[in-house]
Design a protein around this motif. Sequence first.
Motif, PDB file in Angstrom:
ATOM      1  N   LYS A 213       0.670  -1.240   0.112  1.00  0.00           N
ATOM      2  CA  LYS A 213       0.091  -0.019  -0.086  1.00  0.00           C
ATOM      3  C   LYS A 213       0.984   1.124   0.150  1.00  0.00           C
ATOM      4  N   LEU A 214       2.087   1.160   0.570  1.00  0.00           N
ATOM      5  CA  LEU A 214       2.998   2.442   0.579  1.00  0.00           C
ATOM      6  C   LEU A 214       3.588   2.463  -0.693  1.00  0.00           C
ATOM      7  N   VAL A 215       4.130   1.686  -1.173  1.00  0.00           N
ATOM      8  CA  VAL A 215       4.967   1.702  -2.518  1.00  0.00           C
ATOM      9  C   VAL A 215       4.054   1.333  -3.664  1.00  0.00           C
ATOM     10  N   ALA A 216       3.971   2.195  -4.508  1.00  0.00           N
ATOM     11  CA  ALA A 216       2.948   2.059  -5.737  1.00  0.00           C
ATOM     12  C   ALA A 216       3.794   1.336  -6.736  1.00  0.00           C
ATOM     13  N   ASP A 217       5.000   1.717  -6.943  1.00  0.00           N
ATOM     14  CA  ASP A 217       5.772   1.155  -8.104  1.00  0.00           C
ATOM     15  C   ASP A 217       6.991   0.033  -7.853  1.00  0.00           C
ATOM     16  N   TRP A 218       6.703  -1.266  -8.273  1.00  0.00           N
ATOM     17  CA  TRP A 218       7.632  -2.325  -8.326  1.00  0.00           C
ATOM     18  C   TRP A 218       8.354  -2.567  -9.106  1.00  0.00           C
ATOM     19  N   LEU A 219       9.573  -3.019  -9.113  1.00  0.00           N
ATOM     20  CA  LEU A 219      10.399  -3.622 -10.290  1.00  0.00           C
ATOM     21  C   LEU A 219      10.840  -5.026  -9.943  1.00  0.00           C
ATOM     22  N   PRO A 220      10.362  -5.904 -10.462  1.00  0.00           N
ATOM     23  CA  PRO A 220      10.915  -7.239 -10.550  1.00  0.00           C
ATOM     24  C   PRO A 220      12.407  -7.426 -10.979  1.00  0.00           C
ATOM     25  N   LEU A 221      13.094  -8.206 -10.173  1.00  0.00           N
ATOM     26  CA  LEU A 221      14.341  -8.241 -10.399  1.00  0.00           C
ATOM     27  C   LEU A 221      15.081  -8.063 -11.825  1.00  0.00           C
TER      28      LEU A 221
ATOM     29  N   ALA B 265      11.446   3.524  -6.806  1.00  0.00           N
ATOM     30  CA  ALA B 265      12.169   4.852  -6.040  1.00  0.00           C
ATOM     31  C   ALA B 265      13.456   4.314  -5.727  1.00  0.00           C
ATOM     32  N   PHE B 266      13.907   3.204  -5.458  1.00  0.00           N
ATOM     33  CA  PHE B 266      15.562   2.815  -5.429  1.00  0.00           C
ATOM     34  C   PHE B 266      16.367   3.510  -6.264  1.00  0.00           C
ATOM     35  N   LEU B 267      15.795   3.699  -7.604  1.00  0.00           N
ATOM     36  CA  LEU B 267      16.421   3.980  -8.672  1.00  0.00           C
ATOM     37  C   LEU B 267      16.491   5.654  -8.666  1.00  0.00           C
ATOM     38  N   PHE B 268      17.567   6.167  -9.212  1.00  0.00           N
ATOM     39  CA  PHE B 268      17.492   7.436  -9.311  1.00  0.00           C
ATOM     40  C   PHE B 268      18.892   7.864 -10.331  1.00  0.00           C
ATOM     41  N   ASP B 269      18.433   8.456 -11.716  1.00  0.00           N
ATOM     42  CA  ASP B 269      19.427   8.916 -12.550  1.00  0.00           C
ATOM     43  C   ASP B 269      20.128   7.774 -13.067  1.00  0.00           C
ATOM     44  N   GLY B 270      19.471   6.592 -13.378  1.00  0.00           N
ATOM     45  CA  GLY B 270      19.931   5.461 -13.900  1.00  0.00           C
ATOM     46  C   GLY B 270      20.909   4.616 -13.171  1.00  0.00           C
TER      47      GLY B 270
ATOM     48  N   LEU C  81      14.745  -4.684 -12.681  1.00  0.00           N
ATOM     49  CA  LEU C  81      15.960  -4.105 -12.191  1.00  0.00           C
ATOM     50  C   LEU C  81      16.985  -4.131 -13.103  1.00  0.00           C
ATOM     51  N   ALA C  82      17.523  -5.357 -13.355  1.00  0.00           N
ATOM     52  CA  ALA C  82      18.814  -5.743 -14.141  1.00  0.00           C
ATOM     53  C   ALA C  82      18.605  -4.772 -15.365  1.00  0.00           C
ATOM     54  N   GLU C  83      17.693  -4.877 -15.952  1.00  0.00           N
ATOM     55  CA  GLU C  83      17.705  -4.274 -17.340  1.00  0.00           C
ATOM     56  C   GLU C  83      17.506  -2.701 -17.135  1.00  0.00           C
ATOM     57  N   ALA C  84      17.154  -1.992 -16.351  1.00  0.00           N
ATOM     58  CA  ALA C  84      17.233  -0.680 -15.954  1.00  0.00           C
ATOM     59  C   ALA C  84      18.689  -0.309 -15.624  1.00  0.00           C
ATOM     60  N   LEU C  85      19.396  -0.989 -14.924  1.00  0.00           N
ATOM     61  CA  LEU C  85      20.593  -0.827 -14.623  1.00  0.00           C
ATOM     62  C   LEU C  85      21.623  -1.086 -15.422  1.00  0.00           C
ATOM     63  N   ASN C  86      21.192  -1.940 -16.456  1.00  0.00           N
ATOM     64  CA  ASN C  86      22.014  -2.504 -17.518  1.00  0.00           C
ATOM     65  C   ASN C  86      23.057  -3.439 -16.864  1.00  0.00           C
ATOM     66  N   VAL C  87      22.686  -4.517 -16.064  1.00  0.00           N
ATOM     67  CA  VAL C  87      23.430  -5.300 -15.601  1.00  0.00           C
ATOM     68  C   VAL C  87      22.773  -6.541 -15.812  1.00  0.00           C
ATOM     69  N   SER C  88      23.719  -7.827 -15.314  1.00  0.00           N
ATOM     70  CA  SER C  88      23.077  -9.207 -15.287  1.00  0.00           C
ATOM     71  C   SER C  88      22.145  -9.278 -13.976  1.00  0.00           C
ATOM     72  N   ILE C  89      21.280 -10.291 -13.963  1.00  0.00           N
ATOM     73  CA  ILE C  89      20.737 -10.579 -13.095  1.00  0.00           C
ATOM     74  C   ILE C  89      21.539 -10.988 -12.024  1.00  0.00           C
ATOM     75  N   LYS C  90      22.762 -11.540 -12.194  1.00  0.00           N
ATOM     76  CA  LYS C  90      23.698 -11.925 -11.109  1.00  0.00           C
ATOM     77  C   LYS C  90      24.197 -10.753 -10.449  1.00  0.00           C
ATOM     78  N   GLY C  91      24.284  -9.733 -11.313  1.00  0.00           N
ATOM     79  CA  GLY C  91      24.785  -8.247 -10.680  1.00  0.00           C
ATOM     80  C   GLY C  91      23.611  -7.597  -9.817  1.00  0.00           C
ATOM     81  N   VAL C  92      22.329  -7.946 -10.110  1.00  0.00           N
ATOM     82  CA  VAL C  92      21.135  -7.482  -9.203  1.00  0.00           C
ATOM     83  C   VAL C  92      21.277  -8.227  -7.857  1.00  0.00           C
ATOM     84  N   HIS C  93      21.914  -9.422  -7.957  1.00  0.00           N
ATOM     85  CA  HIS C  93      21.598 -10.416  -6.983  1.00  0.00           C
ATOM     86  C   HIS C  93      22.740 -10.137  -6.144  1.00  0.00           C
ATOM     87  N   SER C  94      24.018  -9.802  -6.659  1.00  0.00           N
ATOM     88  CA  SER C  94      25.361  -9.130  -5.855  1.00  0.00           C
ATOM     89  C   SER C  94      24.829  -7.760  -5.054  1.00  0.00           C
ATOM     90  N   LEU C  95      23.954  -6.961  -5.576  1.00  0.00           N
ATOM     91  CA  LEU C  95      23.652  -5.676  -5.101  1.00  0.00           C
ATOM     92  C   LEU C  95      22.670  -6.176  -3.691  1.00  0.00           C
TER      93      LEU C  95
END
Length: 117
Positions: free
Chosen positions: A6-14, A53-58, A17-31
């Motif tokens: 209810k508090l967070v409107a927009d979610w990114l499945p992993l 909202a965890f993303l900002f300026d790419g 997120l990998a695509e938005a950060l231009n990293v592999s899914i393994k890179g997301v798991h490392s984060l």
Amino acid sequence: MSNLEKLVADWLPLPDLAEALNVSIKGVHSLIDERAIIAVRVGARNIRSVPAAFLFDGGIVESLKGTISVLQDSGYNDEELMVWLFTPDESLNGTPMDALRAGRKTEIRRRAQSLSW
């Protein structure tokens, strides 16, 4: 629907997120392993996701990792931590996450540290 959903409107499945950060899914798991971000299971399909909202300026909001660490040191689990970050606070004119995105990390970390007292 959980309180967090209810508090967070927009979610990114992993994968998104990998695509938005231009990293592999393994890179997301490392984060996640490094506690730079936190992922929780949300939605009817119970998919691991992060708030958009965890993303900002790419990239990931720069001050997020340290703030996560302070909140964990205060005894917050992942869901409690996210609820705190996304709960509106009149004294901030928004949420702690909004303040982090605006570059007000010192104020937010000071508030987070006070939670352990």
